[in-house]
Design an enzyme around this catalytic site. Structure first.
Site, mmCIF file in Angstrom:
data_model
loop_
_atom_site.group_PDB
_atom_site.id
_atom_site.type_symbol
_atom_site.label_atom_id
_atom_site.label_comp_id
_atom_site.label_asym_id
_atom_site.label_seq_id
_atom_site.Cartn_x
_atom_site.Cartn_y
_atom_site.Cartn_z
ATOM 1 N N LYS A 122 -3.162 -15.192 -7.227
ATOM 2 C CA LYS A 122 -3.906 -16.045 -6.267
ATOM 3 C C LYS A 122 -5.449 -15.706 -6.454
ATOM 4 O O LYS A 122 -5.945 -14.610 -6.666
ATOM 5 C CB LYS A 122 -3.454 -15.589 -4.854
ATOM 6 C CG LYS A 122 -4.363 -16.313 -3.732
ATOM 7 C CD LYS A 122 -3.667 -16.015 -2.426
ATOM 8 C CE LYS A 122 -4.474 -16.729 -1.183
ATOM 9 N NZ LYS A 122 -3.886 -16.567 0.095
ATOM 10 N N LYS A 162 -11.784 -12.773 -4.371
ATOM 11 C CA LYS A 162 -12.813 -11.683 -4.778
ATOM 12 C C LYS A 162 -12.325 -10.322 -4.508
ATOM 13 O O LYS A 162 -12.551 -9.919 -3.328
ATOM 14 C CB LYS A 162 -13.963 -12.100 -3.906
ATOM 15 C CG LYS A 162 -15.216 -11.385 -4.634
ATOM 16 C CD LYS A 162 -16.573 -11.679 -3.675
ATOM 17 C CE LYS A 162 -17.587 -10.697 -4.182
ATOM 18 N NZ LYS A 162 -18.870 -10.809 -3.304
ATOM 19 N N LYS A 187 0.880 -1.230 -0.042
ATOM 20 C CA LYS A 187 -0.001 -0.064 0.088
ATOM 21 C C LYS A 187 0.901 1.195 -0.230
ATOM 22 O O LYS A 187 0.580 2.363 -0.591
ATOM 23 C CB LYS A 187 -0.886 0.002 1.223
ATOM 24 C CG LYS A 187 -2.230 -0.974 0.944
ATOM 25 C CD LYS A 187 -3.180 -0.586 1.870
ATOM 26 C CE LYS A 187 -4.282 -1.873 1.933
ATOM 27 N NZ LYS A 187 -5.022 -1.387 0.766
#
Length: 332
Positions: free
Chosen positions: A196, A199, A114
């Site tokens: 990977k 969702k 981030k």
């Protein structure tokens, strides 16, 4: 008695990757490790490192608890509970923040990614969550911690925290060991098999299979999975990531070795292979979905969570009291 500890964040619906990489292994270990006490929790405190809508969070907490049971966890064998209902997790988390160093936190991959993306408004808890994660494990003197291939860093910082605390205050915590399944520890996306399965906002729904997906959609997702033009079925993660991922899913759900699958499907087309795999996945998920419908919204689910919470709190409160005594917190 040994102890196993693990948790899943209630930040969305669970995928086939979650099932193969975690839930299926929990069930297997539950049935094999008779000398081990299980503490499996819904990690709702970890969920709030990012913004969560209140009603969705509470819905996801109950859904995941029901899915745990639907996948085969026996609440009479496993202590299933909600993390925030055992306040000792947060309390020991602060003690672990006071044990670990900022530099160690800043090296953790989620925070680094981030920062590298120059994202604004990163919550402090995203920096310090490894301390809470260490507390989750050390609170129960876990000797076994199931982890995926991408989670070794989390376990390592827990070991650092435990070792440092033991050195500073005396022998207090068990140093945990990780358990990674031989097959299926990291299931990749169906449309992008280099990443990977998850969702997330940047994923197309065809890239992942949800445990509660419509079964016809599941069939279509498997059949439309990205492979390659070679049309030869063999395992090669580097050069054939798509078919290798599908072989991993097939092997994980059937316990058939990948080499045996390669031999079985020699000279057989991708289409036929995918069709067979689709039926295997549908068969597995149909059982889970039926059991989920039986348990969600029923009083028994809350009773299981109450029982798991009470058992977890009994163990956790003893450990936290010992930690406070070692440090010198509170009154004698």
């Amino acid at each position: 008695m040994k102890r196993l500890v693990s948790g899943i964040k209630p930040t969305g619906e669970l995928t086939l990757g979650n099932y193969i990489g975690a839930l299926k292994n929990f069930v297997q270990l539950q049935n094999e490790l008779e000398d081990t006490e299980f503490f499996i929790f819904i990690a709702d405190l970890h969920a709030i490192t990012t913004m969560q809508e209140k009603s969705n969070l509470r819905k996801n907490i109950k859904n995941i608890a029901a899915i745990y049971i639907a996948c085969g966890l026996d609440p009479n064998k496993v202590n299933l509970f909600i993390q925030s209902e055992v306040n000792e997790h947060a309390e020991l988390g602060y003690v672990m923040e006071s044990t670990l160093y900022i530099g160690e936190m800043e090296r953790m991959i989620q925070y680094k990614e981030k920062r590298a993306n120059n994202e604004e408004a990163i919550r402090t808890s995203l920096l310090t969550y490894p301390a809470l994660m260490a507390a989750d494990i050390l609170l129960y003197d876990a000797s076994i911690v199931p982890i995926g291939e991408d989670q070794t860093q989390h376990l390592e910082i827990t070991k650092v925290a435990a070792t440092r605390f033991n050195h500073l205050y005396g022998d207090t915590f068990t140093i945990p060991s990780g358990f990674t399944p031989k097959t299926g520890a990291r299931i990749m996306g169906l449309q992008d098999p280099t990443k990977k399965m998850s969702k997330s906002a940047d994923k197309t729904p065809k890239d992942y299979i949800l445990l509660l997906d419509d079964l016809n959609q599941v069939r279509n997702k498997i059949k439309s999975a990205i492979t390659d033009s070679d049309n030869k079925i063999y395992f090669d993660k580097e050069n054939k990531p798509g078919i290798s991922n599908l072989l991993t899913i097939y092997s994980s759900l059937t316990n058939i070795k990948i080499d045996d699958l390669v031999a079985k499907y020699e000279n057989i087309s991708y289409g036929e292979f995918k069709s067979d795999l689709a039926e295997i996945v549908v068969s597995e998920l149909s059982v889970i979905q039926e059991r989920y419908k039986e348990i969600i919204g029923k009083k028994e689910l809350d009773l299981y969570l109450d029982k798991g919470r009470d058992n977890a709190k009994r163990v956790a409160s003893r450990k936290l009291k010992k930690v406070y005594e070692r440090i010198g917190l509170g009154r004698k």
